[in-house]
Design a protein around this motif. Structure first.
Motif, PDB file in Angstrom:
ATOM      1  N   VAL A  71       2.067  78.884 125.430  1.00 18.41           N
ATOM      2  CA  VAL A  71       0.425  78.142 125.255  1.00 18.41           C
ATOM      3  C   VAL A  71      -0.048  78.095 126.770  1.00 18.41           C
ATOM      4  CG1 VAL A  71      -0.423  76.082 124.756  1.00 18.41           C
ATOM      5  CG2 VAL A  71       1.562  76.964 123.278  1.00 18.41           C
ATOM      6  N   GLU A  72       0.609  77.627 127.756  1.00 17.98           N
ATOM      7  CA  GLU A  72       0.050  77.655 129.103  1.00 17.98           C
ATOM      8  C   GLU A  72      -0.506  78.811 129.558  1.00 17.98           C
ATOM      9  OE1 GLU A  72       2.893  75.935 131.941  1.00 17.98           O
ATOM     10  OE2 GLU A  72       1.592  75.643 133.359  1.00 17.98           O
ATOM     11  N   THR A  73       0.475  80.080 129.422  1.00 19.70           N
ATOM     12  CA  THR A  73      -0.157  81.428 129.853  1.00 19.70           C
ATOM     13  C   THR A  73      -1.550  81.737 129.108  1.00 19.70           C
ATOM     14  OG1 THR A  73       2.094  82.039 130.153  1.00 19.70           O
ATOM     15  CG2 THR A  73       0.585  83.753 129.989  1.00 19.70           C
ATOM     16  N   LEU A  74      -1.576  81.334 127.836  1.00 15.27           N
ATOM     17  CA  LEU A  74      -2.486  81.732 127.128  1.00 15.27           C
ATOM     18  C   LEU A  74      -4.012  81.078 127.694  1.00 15.27           C
ATOM     19  CD1 LEU A  74      -4.166  82.750 124.556  1.00 15.27           C
ATOM     20  CD2 LEU A  74      -3.405  80.504 123.376  1.00 15.27           C
ATOM     21  N   PHE A  75      -3.861  79.763 127.916  1.00 16.52           N
ATOM     22  CA  PHE A  75      -5.092  79.115 128.409  1.00 16.52           C
ATOM     23  C   PHE A  75      -5.342  79.323 129.735  1.00 16.52           C
ATOM     24  CE2 PHE A  75      -4.248  76.722 124.422  1.00 16.52           C
ATOM     25  CZ  PHE A  75      -5.400  76.947 123.967  1.00 16.52           C
ATOM     26  N   ARG A  76      -4.391  79.866 130.621  1.00  9.94           N
ATOM     27  CA  ARG A  76      -4.771  80.333 131.901  1.00  9.94           C
ATOM     28  C   ARG A  76      -5.787  81.785 131.785  1.00  9.94           C
ATOM     29  NH1 ARG A  76       0.091  81.749 134.126  1.00  9.94           N
ATOM     30  NH2 ARG A  76       0.765  79.545 134.153  1.00  9.94           N
ATOM     31  N   ASP A  77      -5.297  82.492 130.844  1.00  5.59           N
ATOM     32  CA  ASP A  77      -5.974  83.942 130.681  1.00  5.59           C
ATOM     33  C   ASP A  77      -7.215  83.534 130.158  1.00  5.59           C
ATOM     34  OD1 ASP A  77      -3.604  84.898 131.556  1.00  5.59           O
ATOM     35  OD2 ASP A  77      -2.953  86.255 129.499  1.00  5.59           O
ATOM     36  N   VAL A  78      -7.345  82.677 129.004  1.00  6.90           N
ATOM     37  CA  VAL A  78      -8.556  82.424 128.421  1.00  6.90           C
ATOM     38  C   VAL A  78      -9.641  81.798 129.640  1.00  6.90           C
ATOM     39  CG1 VAL A  78      -9.775  80.842 126.658  1.00  6.90           C
ATOM     40  CG2 VAL A  78      -7.849  81.976 126.273  1.00  6.90           C
ATOM     41  N   GLY A  79      -9.049  80.979 130.347  1.00  7.95           N
ATOM     42  CA  GLY A  79      -9.835  80.298 131.561  1.00  7.95           C
ATOM     43  C   GLY A  79     -10.348  81.168 132.478  1.00  7.95           C
ATOM     44  N   LYS A  80      -9.431  82.279 132.767  1.00  7.75           N
ATOM     45  CA  LYS A  80      -9.788  83.466 133.580  1.00  7.75           C
ATOM     46  C   LYS A  80     -11.050  84.110 132.994  1.00  7.75           C
ATOM     47  CE  LYS A  80      -5.811  84.257 136.162  1.00  7.75           C
ATOM     48  NZ  LYS A  80      -4.513  84.960 135.988  1.00  7.75           N
ATOM     49  N   SER A  81     -10.874  84.342 131.678  1.00 10.61           N
ATOM     50  CA  SER A  81     -11.906  85.333 131.100  1.00 10.61           C
ATOM     51  C   SER A  81     -13.199  84.473 130.941  1.00 10.61           C
ATOM     52  CB  SER A  81     -11.328  85.806 129.740  1.00 10.61           C
ATOM     53  OG  SER A  81     -10.357  86.348 129.899  1.00 10.61           O
ATOM     54  N   TRP A  82     -13.113  83.370 130.487  1.00 12.51           N
ATOM     55  CA  TRP A  82     -14.297  82.701 130.015  1.00 12.51           C
ATOM     56  C   TRP A  82     -14.749  81.296 130.797  1.00 12.51           C
ATOM     57  CZ3 TRP A  82     -12.962  82.638 124.104  1.00 12.51           C
ATOM     58  CH2 TRP A  82     -13.386  83.764 123.501  1.00 12.51           C
ATOM     59  N   GLY A  83     -13.723  80.851 131.259  1.00 10.50           N
ATOM     60  CA  GLY A  83     -14.171  79.568 132.283  1.00 10.50           C
ATOM     61  C   GLY A  83     -14.183  78.363 131.422  1.00 10.50           C
ATOM     62  N   CYS A  84     -14.899  78.285 130.126  1.00 11.08           N
ATOM     63  CA  CYS A  84     -14.556  77.402 129.094  1.00 11.08           C
ATOM     64  C   CYS A  84     -14.548  77.589 127.834  1.00 11.08           C
ATOM     65  CB  CYS A  84     -16.149  76.500 129.386  1.00 11.08           C
ATOM     66  SG  CYS A  84     -17.432  77.203 128.645  1.00 11.08           S
ATOM     67  N   LEU A  85     -14.307  76.844 126.896  1.00 10.95           N
ATOM     68  CA  LEU A  85     -14.051  77.190 125.387  1.00 10.95           C
ATOM     69  C   LEU A  85     -14.967  76.278 124.508  1.00 10.95           C
ATOM     70  CD1 LEU A  85     -12.285  78.985 124.037  1.00 10.95           C
ATOM     71  CD2 LEU A  85     -10.416  77.009 124.033  1.00 10.95           C
ATOM     72  N   ASP A  86     -15.694  77.028 123.730  1.00  9.82           N
ATOM     73  CA  ASP A  86     -16.539  76.272 122.751  1.00  9.82           C
ATOM     74  C   ASP A  86     -15.955  75.859 121.425  1.00  9.82           C
ATOM     75  OD1 ASP A  86     -18.880  76.370 124.484  1.00  9.82           O
ATOM     76  OD2 ASP A  86     -18.855  78.590 123.999  1.00  9.82           O
ATOM     77  N   GLY A  87     -14.743  76.518 121.088  1.00 10.22           N
ATOM     78  CA  GLY A  87     -13.922  76.594 119.665  1.00 10.22           C
ATOM     79  C   GLY A  87     -12.819  76.899 119.894  1.00 10.22           C
ATOM     80  N   LEU A  88     -11.867  76.117 118.836  1.00 12.15           N
ATOM     81  CA  LEU A  88     -10.503  76.636 118.704  1.00 12.15           C
ATOM     82  C   LEU A  88     -10.273  76.454 117.223  1.00 12.15           C
ATOM     83  CD1 LEU A  88      -7.554  75.406 120.872  1.00 12.15           C
ATOM     84  CD2 LEU A  88      -7.394  75.564 118.295  1.00 12.15           C
ATOM     85  N   ILE A  89      -9.664  77.460 116.554  1.00 12.62           N
ATOM     86  CA  ILE A  89      -9.439  77.580 115.153  1.00 12.62           C
ATOM     87  C   ILE A  89      -7.783  77.546 115.262  1.00 12.62           C
ATOM     88  CG2 ILE A  89      -9.376  78.812 112.994  1.00 12.62           C
ATOM     89  CD1 ILE A  89     -12.095  79.896 113.672  1.00 12.62           C
TER      90      ILE A  89
END
Ligand SMILES: NC(=O)c1ccc[n+]([C@@H]2O[C@H](COP(=O)([O-])OP(=O)(O)OC[C@H]3O[C@@H](n4cnc5c(N)ncnc54)[C@H](O)[C@@H]3O)[C@@H](O)[C@H]2O)c1
Length: 257
Positions: A71-89
């Motif tokens: 889970v930690e790796t996932l959000f590190r990758d998402v953070g690198k790609s997008w910087g923020c997140l507007d929604g999570l399903i």
């Protein structure tokens, strides 16, 4: 006219195949202009990568919710790609077949732990790691899928009913914790939909028949109806709604008999 989710960055957790409710929601979010990252469990990697490639700009990343490191790796990758997140399903659930099949009174300690860990604890876990990214949105939304078996006895749903009750309580506690950061958290209680997970519930076909006979709309729902409600809960149209469980079940939940 711009879509309801134009440019919003949405993470969709729990696509297994084209029947998955998560896949219907990914398609609906893409239709409304969202940018998407899908997650998969390793055993369905190839199929999910293929599905993701059919949505322009979407990609797929692994996520195993029983492992904090994943889970930690996932959000590190998402953070690198997008910087923020507007929604999570959140579209993730699992209970060992043996425990799902036996009477609830016979549920094993390990089976209960696994069902609650994967199907309920995963929500606060994901929210915790996602929080810094969600806070950066200025109006993010989390949506989790649940089922009536949390509120009423649905024979055959067994230990999963307990896990879904924990998931729904988690929606409310997270709504309180994250509301201060303008992050909304809601659940959708979906009627039965014929998916891989649903087929693990014994008597699932009978559940479909009963809903068709007795629901106010006299029919079952389609995954696309859950997906459209998800778009609503992810969009600013629902900006005043949090801590809510919305039933998308052709009205079945309101019946007494
Ligand atoms: N199908 C229905 O009738 C129905 C009704 C109400 C609610 N729901 C809920 O909708 C959600 C999606 O289920 P679905 O019916 O689309 O089935 P599905 O089998 O397509 O999706 C379940 C997903 O959970 C994922 N998953 C399971 N264990 C995991 C783990 N340890 N780590 C990461 N991912 C894991 C699977 O990989 C799969 O993608 C679930 O929460 C389910 O309980 C389904």
């Amino acid at each position: 006219m711009p879509g309801l989710l134009e440019g919003r960055k949405i993470l969709v957790l729990g696509v297994a195949n084209k029947r998955s409710i998560a896949w219907a929601s990914a398609q609906a979010a893409a239709r409304e202009g969202a940018r998407l990252i899908l997650t998969y469990q390793e055993r369905v990697k190839e199929g999910v990568e293929e599905l993701a490639s059919s949505i322009p700009g979407a990609r797929a990343l692994p996520c195993e919710v029983t492992q904090d490191a994943s889970v930690e790796t996932l959000f590190r990758d998402v953070g690198k790609s997008w910087g923020c997140l507007d929604g999570l399903i959140h579209s993730i659930a699992f209970a060992p077949a043996a425990d799902l099949e036996r009477a609830f009174v016979e549920t094993s300690r390990e089976g209960c732990q696994v069902a609650v860990d994967v199907s309920a604890y995963s929500l606060p876990l994901l929210a915790r790691f996602a929080r810094p990214l969600l806070e950066g949105s200025g109006g993010a939304s989390i949506v989790a899928y649940t089922y009536l078996g949390s509120e009423r006895v649905v024979p055959g749903y067994n230990v999963m009913g307990i896990a879904k009750a924990a998931l729904e309580a988690s929606v409310r506690y997270l709504a309180y914790d994250l509301g201060v950061a303008k992050v909304r958290v809601n659940g959708i209680s979906a009627g039965p939909v014929n998916t891989l997970s649903a087929r693990g519930v014994s008597g699932f076909t009978k559940i479909l028949d009963v809903v068709k006979d007795r629901a106010p709309l006299r029919r079952n729902i389609e995954a696309s109806e859950v997906a459209d409600a998800t778009v609503f809960l992810l969009s600013p149209m629902s900006r005043g709604i949090t801590g809510e469980i919305l039933h998308v079940d052709a009205g079945y939940h309101c019946m007494g008999l």
